[in-house]
Design a protein around this motif. Structure first.
Motif, PDB file in Angstrom:
ATOM      1  N   LYS A 170     -15.317  -9.007  -3.040  1.00 11.17           N
ATOM      2  CA  LYS A 170     -14.676  -7.742  -2.695  1.00 11.17           C
ATOM      3  C   LYS A 170     -15.626  -6.900  -1.858  1.00 11.17           C
ATOM      4  CE  LYS A 170     -13.760  -6.124  -6.775  1.00 11.17           C
ATOM      5  NZ  LYS A 170     -14.385  -7.153  -7.604  1.00 11.17           N
ATOM      6  N   GLU A 223     -10.139  -6.560   0.690  1.00  8.85           N
ATOM      7  CA  GLU A 223     -10.079  -5.118   0.840  1.00  8.85           C
ATOM      8  C   GLU A 223     -10.090  -4.444  -0.536  1.00  8.85           C
ATOM      9  OE1 GLU A 223      -8.035  -7.229   2.328  1.00  8.85           O
ATOM     10  OE2 GLU A 223      -8.473  -6.985   4.472  1.00  8.85           O
ATOM     11  N   THR A 224     -10.535  -3.199  -0.574  1.00 14.09           N
ATOM     12  CA  THR A 224     -10.591  -2.467  -1.837  1.00 14.09           C
ATOM     13  C   THR A 224      -9.188  -2.272  -2.404  1.00 14.09           C
ATOM     14  OG1 THR A 224     -12.553  -1.304  -1.041  1.00 14.09           O
ATOM     15  CG2 THR A 224     -11.434  -0.374  -2.954  1.00 14.09           C
ATOM     16  N   ASN A 225      -8.219  -1.981  -1.540  1.00 15.28           N
ATOM     17  CA  ASN A 225      -6.824  -1.828  -1.963  1.00 15.28           C
ATOM     18  C   ASN A 225      -6.019  -3.040  -1.512  1.00 15.28           C
ATOM     19  OD1 ASN A 225      -7.254   0.805  -3.053  1.00 15.28           O
ATOM     20  ND2 ASN A 225      -7.169   1.644  -0.967  1.00 15.28           N
ATOM     21  N   PRO A 226      -5.008  -3.430  -2.277  1.00 16.59           N
ATOM     22  CA  PRO A 226      -4.218  -4.607  -1.915  1.00 16.59           C
ATOM     23  C   PRO A 226      -3.541  -4.459  -0.553  1.00 16.59           C
ATOM     24  CG  PRO A 226      -3.746  -3.909  -4.174  1.00 16.59           C
ATOM     25  CD  PRO A 226      -4.571  -2.820  -3.548  1.00 16.59           C
ATOM     26  N   VAL A 227      -3.423  -5.577   0.143  1.00 19.17           N
ATOM     27  CA  VAL A 227      -2.753  -5.630   1.440  1.00 19.17           C
ATOM     28  C   VAL A 227      -1.382  -6.256   1.238  1.00 19.17           C
ATOM     29  CG1 VAL A 227      -2.814  -6.670   3.737  1.00 19.17           C
ATOM     30  CG2 VAL A 227      -4.897  -5.709   2.738  1.00 19.17           C
ATOM     31  N   PRO A 253      -7.038  -1.813   6.330  1.00 23.38           N
ATOM     32  CA  PRO A 253      -7.959  -0.688   6.131  1.00 23.38           C
ATOM     33  C   PRO A 253      -9.206  -0.860   6.995  1.00 23.38           C
ATOM     34  CG  PRO A 253      -7.176  -1.530   4.028  1.00 23.38           C
ATOM     35  CD  PRO A 253      -6.712  -2.499   5.069  1.00 23.38           C
TER      36      PRO A 253
END
Length: 438
Positions: free
Chosen positions: A76, A157-161, A309
């Protein structure tokens, strides 16, 4: 010393990682702050085989393998990853990271010796960016007895894509002798035949449901060839190149052209069964197939893929105040050497202060296309007529014979960094120089 095959269980791997961490942290404490380890990765250099010829014995190769992970290696963004590397091959080796960015603590040519045969070493790497990375042994080509497979690494990515599935497609080229053995790069390919694989097979199969959105991470893991990969009958939207987000754009005619070591993240909405076609500059080869069956029902229709992102790359580069340097690629310039002869006591290609923008004019005097790779920093490809730039970042670029391309990057990471040059000829040597950010 006879090499030992290292094939531990998952429990043994994790136990070994914990033991290695203590030694690693002790060493780091003597030299400065110790990052908090948030991920662990056990890598092994080892012999392997691939079934490259149907009905014939498997071909011996070498590989860089992740023995701590089942399936793809997924880290991550923001991870500080402890890497335990075991060398079970008969020559000194170390993983070389492409796309990692920032201070690369494990670079073997900038003061860190490669790992001896039958030995284990531990290091910590920081995953500063999300994207598709690659680790390999390319800087040690001169000592390879077999061609060596690279290892794709996903930094999430830190947030889901928004994608239904995330699939790695590692494209590789091979040169096979009549007896079925494979020739390492940097040698004369006389009496060999080229062969191409995706994920180690000559007939890759990917199954999907209609209306399923696929994030396909294409990696040109070949040693010398610029290749074009195309999925027939589908629109391919490119959202990242060389591990850095790009302004989304459609691949021209659905095809992606990738230099050796280049990576492209593309989004595809599965519609119908179709072949994967690979073009090597001479002819097209079918190397796989997307098989579509059934349908994925959605309550909300699919919207166009949204930009990924950002990785905190600068929005703009100060080209007016940039330092500008001319760099001739390859052996025509006496500054280039084989990695085995590299020394940071040699003169750097250029020096810059941290925070400056650097523009390089890369000239290829060779009669064939030459591939340039910049370690440490992603770059923008500048337009030929002015100082505008393409809406994406790269770390690898193929330059046509006799041509000059200009690139620009922000020198953000202090240190000594490598640059690579290799002609698109199987027998051509890989060459390196270095630059300093102070």
């Amino acid at each position: 010393m006879k090499t030992r095959i290292f094939d531990p269980t998952r429990r043994e791997v994790l136990a070994g990682l914990g033991a290695g961490l203590g030694a690693s942290v002790a060493g780091l404490m003597a030299g400065g702050a110790v990052p908090t380890v948030t991920a662990q990765l056990a890598l092994q250099a080892r012999p392997a085989t691939l079934a490259l010829r149907p009905g014939q014995p498997a071909t011996p190769i070498w590989e860089l393998a992740a023995v701590s992970h089942l399936g793809d290696v997924r880290l991550k963004r923001g991870d500080h990853c402890e890497v335990v590397f075991r060398n079970d091959l008969p020559v000194p080796l170390a993983p070389v990271w492409y796309g990692l960015g920032g201070p690369a603590a494990a670079d073997p040519l900038r003061g860190r010796a490669p790992t001896a045969p039958d030995a284990t070493e531990t290091s910590i790497i920081s995953v500063l960016n999300a994207g598709t990375l690659l680790a390999n042994f390319r800087l040690f080509e001169d000592g390879l007895k077999q061609p060596a497979r690279p290892l794709p690494i996903i930094a999430a990515e830190t947030n889901p894509v928004a994608a239904d599935r995330d699939v790695v497609l590692l494209i590789e080229e091979w040169r096979l002798r009549p007896d079925g053995t494979a020739l390492p790069p940097g040698r004369d390919p006389k009496d060999t035949s080229p062969l191409y694989t995706i994920n180690g097979t000559t007939s890759f199969e990917l199954s999907a449901a209609a209306n399923e959105r696929l994030r396909l991470r294409f990696i040109n893991g070949s040693q010398r060839s610029v290749l074009a990969i195309k999925l027939e009958s589908h629109e391919v939207q490119v959202l990242a190149l060389d591990g850095q987000p790009a302004e989304p754009f459609p691949a021209r005619n659905g095809a992606l052209v990738l230099a050796p070591g280049s990576r492209a993240d593309a989004f595809v909405d599965a519609a119908t069964s179709a072949p994967f076609l690979l073009h090597d500059g001479k002819e097209a080869h079918q190397v796989g197939r997307l098989t579509v069956s059934g349908k994925l029902d959605r309550r909300v229709p699919l919207l166009p893929p949204q930009p990924l992102p950002p990785n905190d790359q600068p929005d703009r580069l100060d080209l007016r105040g940039a330092l500008r340097f001319d760099v001739a690629l390859g052996a025509a310039d006496v500054g280039w050497v084989r990695p085995a002869n590299f020394s940071t006591s040699s003169a750097p290609t250029f020096r810059t202060r941290a925070g400056r923008t650097v523009v390089l004019a890369l000239k290829n005097p060779a009669p064939v296309a030459t591939v340039f790779h910049l370690h440490g920093h992603p770059f923008r490809l500048l337009d030929k007529l002015d100082d505008g730039w393409k809406p994406y970042w790269l770390d690898t670029l193929a330059i046509e014979p006799g041509q000059t391309q200009r690139i620009a990057f922000a020198a953000a990471s202090p240190g000594r960094w490598l640059i690579e040059s290799v002609a698109t000829d199987w027998a051509a040597p890989r060459l390196v120089r270095w630059y300093a950010v102070e």
